[in-house]
Design a protein around this motif. Structure first.
Motif, PDB file in Angstrom:
ATOM      1  N   GLU A 271       0.887  -0.927  -0.102  1.00  0.00           N
ATOM      2  CA  GLU A 271      -0.040  -0.272  -0.143  1.00  0.00           C
ATOM      3  C   GLU A 271       0.659   0.697  -0.281  1.00  0.00           C
ATOM      4  O   GLU A 271       0.710   2.734  -0.951  1.00  0.00           O
ATOM      5  CB  GLU A 271      -1.088   0.117   1.394  1.00  0.00           C
ATOM      6  N   ASP A 272       1.828   0.594   0.749  1.00  0.00           N
ATOM      7  CA  ASP A 272       3.064   2.543   1.103  1.00  0.00           C
ATOM      8  C   ASP A 272       3.711   2.068  -0.379  1.00  0.00           C
ATOM      9  O   ASP A 272       3.456   4.071  -1.121  1.00  0.00           O
ATOM     10  CB  ASP A 272       3.263   2.539   1.893  1.00  0.00           C
ATOM     11  N   ILE A 273       4.217   1.345  -0.599  1.00  0.00           N
ATOM     12  CA  ILE A 273       4.922   1.785  -2.554  1.00  0.00           C
ATOM     13  C   ILE A 273       4.438   2.317  -3.040  1.00  0.00           C
ATOM     14  O   ILE A 273       4.705   2.220  -4.421  1.00  0.00           O
ATOM     15  CB  ILE A 273       5.513   0.274  -2.964  1.00  0.00           C
ATOM     16  N   ALA A 274       2.463   1.484  -3.731  1.00  0.00           N
ATOM     17  CA  ALA A 274       1.049   2.254  -4.384  1.00  0.00           C
ATOM     18  C   ALA A 274       1.598   3.816  -5.126  1.00  0.00           C
ATOM     19  O   ALA A 274       0.688   4.484  -5.453  1.00  0.00           O
ATOM     20  CB  ALA A 274       0.279   1.591  -4.237  1.00  0.00           C
ATOM     21  N   THR A 275       1.702   4.409  -3.326  1.00  0.00           N
ATOM     22  CA  THR A 275       0.781   5.696  -3.285  1.00  0.00           C
ATOM     23  C   THR A 275       2.302   6.379  -4.216  1.00  0.00           C
ATOM     24  O   THR A 275       3.274   6.138  -4.771  1.00  0.00           O
ATOM     25  CB  THR A 275       1.342   6.514  -1.936  1.00  0.00           C
ATOM     26  N   SER A 276       1.503   7.504  -4.983  1.00  0.00           N
ATOM     27  CA  SER A 276       2.366   8.645  -5.733  1.00  0.00           C
ATOM     28  C   SER A 276       3.658   9.459  -5.578  1.00  0.00           C
ATOM     29  O   SER A 276       4.222   9.803  -5.749  1.00  0.00           O
ATOM     30  CB  SER A 276       1.473   9.649  -6.247  1.00  0.00           C
ATOM     31  N   ASP A 277       3.476   9.326  -3.715  1.00  0.00           N
ATOM     32  CA  ASP A 277       4.499   9.828  -2.976  1.00  0.00           C
ATOM     33  C   ASP A 277       5.177   9.434  -2.762  1.00  0.00           C
ATOM     34  O   ASP A 277       6.116   9.460  -1.363  1.00  0.00           O
ATOM     35  CB  ASP A 277       4.185  11.249  -2.365  1.00  0.00           C
ATOM     36  N   TRP A 278       5.785   8.600  -3.216  1.00  0.00           N
ATOM     37  CA  TRP A 278       6.857   6.556  -2.420  1.00  0.00           C
ATOM     38  C   TRP A 278       8.060   8.203  -2.476  1.00  0.00           C
ATOM     39  O   TRP A 278       7.918   7.911  -3.646  1.00  0.00           O
ATOM     40  CB  TRP A 278       6.130   5.734  -3.051  1.00  0.00           C
ATOM     41  N   HIS A 279       8.585   7.744  -1.410  1.00  0.00           N
ATOM     42  CA  HIS A 279       9.820   7.798  -1.176  1.00  0.00           C
ATOM     43  C   HIS A 279      11.227   7.654  -2.079  1.00  0.00           C
ATOM     44  O   HIS A 279      12.901   8.118  -1.822  1.00  0.00           O
ATOM     45  CB  HIS A 279       9.729   9.035   0.025  1.00  0.00           C
ATOM     46  N   TYR A 280      11.198   6.533  -2.069  1.00  0.00           N
ATOM     47  CA  TYR A 280      12.277   5.893  -2.415  1.00  0.00           C
ATOM     48  C   TYR A 280      12.172   5.771  -4.384  1.00  0.00           C
ATOM     49  O   TYR A 280      11.915   4.582  -4.515  1.00  0.00           O
ATOM     50  CB  TYR A 280      12.780   4.455  -1.866  1.00  0.00           C
ATOM     51  N   GLY A 281      12.945   6.377  -5.409  1.00  0.00           N
ATOM     52  CA  GLY A 281      13.002   6.148  -6.675  1.00  0.00           C
ATOM     53  C   GLY A 281      14.054   5.596  -6.553  1.00  0.00           C
ATOM     54  O   GLY A 281      13.711   5.337  -8.093  1.00  0.00           O
ATOM     55  N   TYR A 282      14.981   5.684  -6.580  1.00  0.00           N
ATOM     56  CA  TYR A 282      16.242   5.006  -6.818  1.00  0.00           C
ATOM     57  C   TYR A 282      16.353   6.138  -8.278  1.00  0.00           C
ATOM     58  O   TYR A 282      16.659   5.256  -8.497  1.00  0.00           O
ATOM     59  CB  TYR A 282      16.032   3.887  -6.594  1.00  0.00           C
ATOM     60  N   ASN A 283      16.117   7.367  -8.080  1.00  0.00           N
ATOM     61  CA  ASN A 283      16.785   7.499  -9.531  1.00  0.00           C
ATOM     62  C   ASN A 283      17.713   8.620  -9.381  1.00  0.00           C
ATOM     63  O   ASN A 283      18.288   8.983  -7.923  1.00  0.00           O
ATOM     64  CB  ASN A 283      15.935   8.701  -9.519  1.00  0.00           C
TER      65      ASN A 283
END
Length: 284
Positions: A271-283
């Motif tokens: 559920e947390d990973i699916a949110t639009s503001d998930w903070h770990y993008g690994y970019n």
């Protein structure tokens, strides 16, 4: 969600015996199907088709991989069982070897294919990793949404994250993992350190991703560094079945997939990973 019966086949790939290895693997798969298993999993390079060498005769061993893949597809349909035939060393264009695994459903249809990204160090001079050529991809199977990684990929949590973002509930890991992979330095610190690594990583990946992890390693003489330790893990309960040694054999494991929903209800990781503001993008 349902219970699944999964056969983990801890298999010894006898060196330079590709055809007889295949015949033995077929026998195990038939036994798994007769025992009511829905899925049979073999280890990485289970045919012993890969030897780190530029010798053309050795490399040519990797040219017949399609013959064996087709045979496993026919066997899966005949026995009404899904099969992950470990991995093959595939020679392409007479020059490039890749390390690839497949999920074959019980109708003999290939549901998914994966090429190893994170190559173990002895592979790197001879095998081409998929790197960023393709993404980790989850796919639909008779057992639900599945993802696959190979051996050293287990050390990279990012691979698992990418698969569960796509809905994978089970991650299958064929491996060729030995105690001696720790190097002389690691072996001096702890001769069984790779066993500690495997047990910790398999269970951690199950908990941190609320998924089932099916780890299937090669068998072989422990005096030659083989670890075995094939196992299946789930969140909440941890390792539910495990080979305690490196001997060849098969275990039929009952996997209660309902535990995944219970664990997600508690941890809410997906559920947390699916949110639009998930903070770990690994970019980068």
């Amino acid at each position: 969600m349902a219970n699944h019966k999964i056969a983990i086949i801890q298999f010894y790939p006898e060196p330079n015996e590709i055809e007889s290895n295949h015949i033995r693997a077929v026998t195990f798969i038939r036994e798994a199907a007769a025992s009511g298993a829905q899925l049979a999993v073999l280890p990485e390079y289970h045919l012993a088709d890969f030897v780190p060498s530029h010798d053309p005769a050795i490399r040519q061993q990797c040219a017949n991989w399609k013959k064996y893949l087709d045979a496993y597809c026919a066997l899966a349909k005949e026995c009404n069982i899904c099969v992950v035939p470990g991995s093959f060393a595939e020679l392409h264009d007479d020059s490039t070897i890749v390390n690839a695994t497949y999920f074959i459903d019980n109708n003999g249809v290939i549901c998914g294919r994966y090429e190893k990204k994170n190559l173990w160090h002895p592979e790197r001079p001879y095998v081409k990793g998929s790197k960023n050529d393709t993404r980790h991809t989850a796919f639909d199977t008779p057992l639900g949404k599945v993802g696959m990684v190979i051996c050293w990929d287990l050390a990279f949590p990012e691979a698992f994250r990418e698969l569960i973002i796509q809905g994978a509930k089970m991650i299958i890991v064929p491996a060729y993992w030995k105690y001696t992979d720790a190097s002389e330095i690691g072996m001096k610190r702890n001769p069984k350190s790779e066993g500690v690594f495997l047990d910790a990583a398999v269970v951690s990946r199950a908990f941190e991703n609320t998924c089932a992890v099916v780890f299937c390693n090669v068998a072989g003489p422990e005096k030659e560094g083989f670890a075995g330790l094939s196992q299946v893990a789930l969140p909440f309960v941890g390792c539910i079945e495990r080979f305690e040694n490196s001997e060849e054999g098969m275990k039929i494991v009952d996997v209660d997939m309902n535990i995944l929903e219970e664990a997600e209800g508690a941890y809410k990781i997906r559920e947390d990973i699916a949110t639009s503001d998930w903070h770990y993008g690994y970019n980068r």
